[in-house]
Design an enzyme around this catalytic site. Structure first.
Site, short mmCIF file in Angstrom:
data_model
loop_
_atom_site.label_atom_id
_atom_site.label_comp_id
_atom_site.label_asym_id
_atom_site.label_seq_id
_atom_site.Cartn_x
_atom_site.Cartn_y
_atom_site.Cartn_z
N ASN A 184 1.24 -13.27 -5.58
CA ASN A 184 1.32 -14.50 -4.82
C ASN A 184 1.74 -15.63 -5.73
O ASN A 184 1.28 -15.74 -6.86
CB ASN A 184 -0.04 -14.82 -4.19
N ARG A 222 2.39 -19.95 -5.19
CA ARG A 222 2.25 -20.99 -4.16
C ARG A 222 2.26 -22.39 -4.77
O ARG A 222 1.96 -22.57 -5.95
CB ARG A 222 0.94 -20.78 -3.39
N HIS A 260 -0.64 -6.58 -5.40
CA HIS A 260 -0.63 -7.89 -4.74
C HIS A 260 -0.01 -8.90 -5.68
O HIS A 260 -0.27 -8.88 -6.89
CB HIS A 260 -2.07 -8.31 -4.40
N HIS A 318 0.87 -1.17 0.00
CA HIS A 318 0.00 0.00 0.00
C HIS A 318 0.91 1.22 0.00
O HIS A 318 1.76 1.38 0.89
CB HIS A 318 -0.92 -0.01 1.22
N ASN A 330 0.05 -17.47 11.39
CA ASN A 330 0.34 -16.26 12.16
C ASN A 330 -0.69 -15.19 11.78
O ASN A 330 -0.73 -14.74 10.63
CB ASN A 330 1.76 -15.79 11.83
N GLY A 342 -4.30 -22.26 11.02
CA GLY A 342 -3.59 -21.86 12.23
C GLY A 342 -2.34 -21.04 12.01
O GLY A 342 -1.38 -21.12 12.78
#
Length: 219
Positions: free
Chosen positions: A59, A61, A57, A47, A204, A202
């Site tokens: 990503n 993966r 953005h 930002h 961070n 689960g």
């Protein structure tokens, strides 16, 4: 962060493994029969301080369940869209796609338009880019494509930032940026798969919510 270029920026590298709980497993490619998984990826969200510099953005993966596949992409999110920047970003992503499959760009561009859409606002989150998922064919070729998407992002985005970083802006420009950031936050909290995946596995919490803007307004 909080400087001339970035008001907020984060790069997350995540590697997790475990077992999907309950019905969530049924929503993940290849996990319906066996909920065990391994996932690794890199995500970048920025930002910007100057409203004329688009937020962004990216990503990339890799996930392994009973299937293994790559996903990712990148999209440009300008509060004040500039056609030159939009065209530059898309052309660079198209070149990365075309080097692997001439059909990739149009398919993944349309996928991004569908995915990065805010139904309750009836608008797109930004000016698009590419989005792909479930590339589960040949490992080496899919890995090479995913890597090239990341490298294309590193080519296009810094160039756009340098082009706009010194553009003067006023209070009206900043107000527009803060209003647009509210919509960005709405998408990421309500619709974004990555946010849901992180919360369900689960991760961070601060890292998962890194994508949210530091300031935003709702009128």
């Amino acid at each position: 962060m909080k400087g001339k270029v970035f008001e907020k920026v984060g790069v997350n590298v995540s590697t997790v493994e475990g077992t999907f709980e309950g019905d969530f497993a049924k929503s993940i490619h290849g996990a319906g029969e066996d909920p065990r998984f391994f996932a690794t990826g890199i995500s970048l969200v920025a930002h910007m301080t100057n409203p004329h510099v688009p937020a962004v953005h990216m990503n990339c993966r890799f996930l392994n369940t009973t299937k293994r596949w790559f996903g990712g992409g990148g999209d440009l999110n300008p509060p004040l869209p500039i056609e030159e920047d939009t065209a530059d970003f898309h052309a660079t992503m198209k070149a990365a796609c075309d080097a692997h499959d001439p059909a990739h760009y149009e398919r993944f561009r349309e996928w991004a338009e569908t995915y990065f859409y805010i139904p309750h606002r009836k608008v797109g989150r930004g000016v698009g880019g590419i989005f792909f998922d479930h590339l589960d064919g040949d490992f080496e070729s899919n890995f090479a494509f995913t890597r090239d998407v990341g490298e294309a992002f590193l080519d296009a985005y810094p160039r756009i930032v340098r082009r706009r970083i010194d553009t003067p802006f006023d209070a009206a420009d900043e107000a527009r940026m803060l209003e647009w950031r509210g919509r960005y936050a709405e998408f990421n909290l309500v619709y974004d798969r990555g946010t849901l995946f992180g919360l369900k596995t689960g991760g961070n919490i601060d890292a998962i919510l890194m994508s949210l803007p530091p300031r935003a307004t709702w009128s």
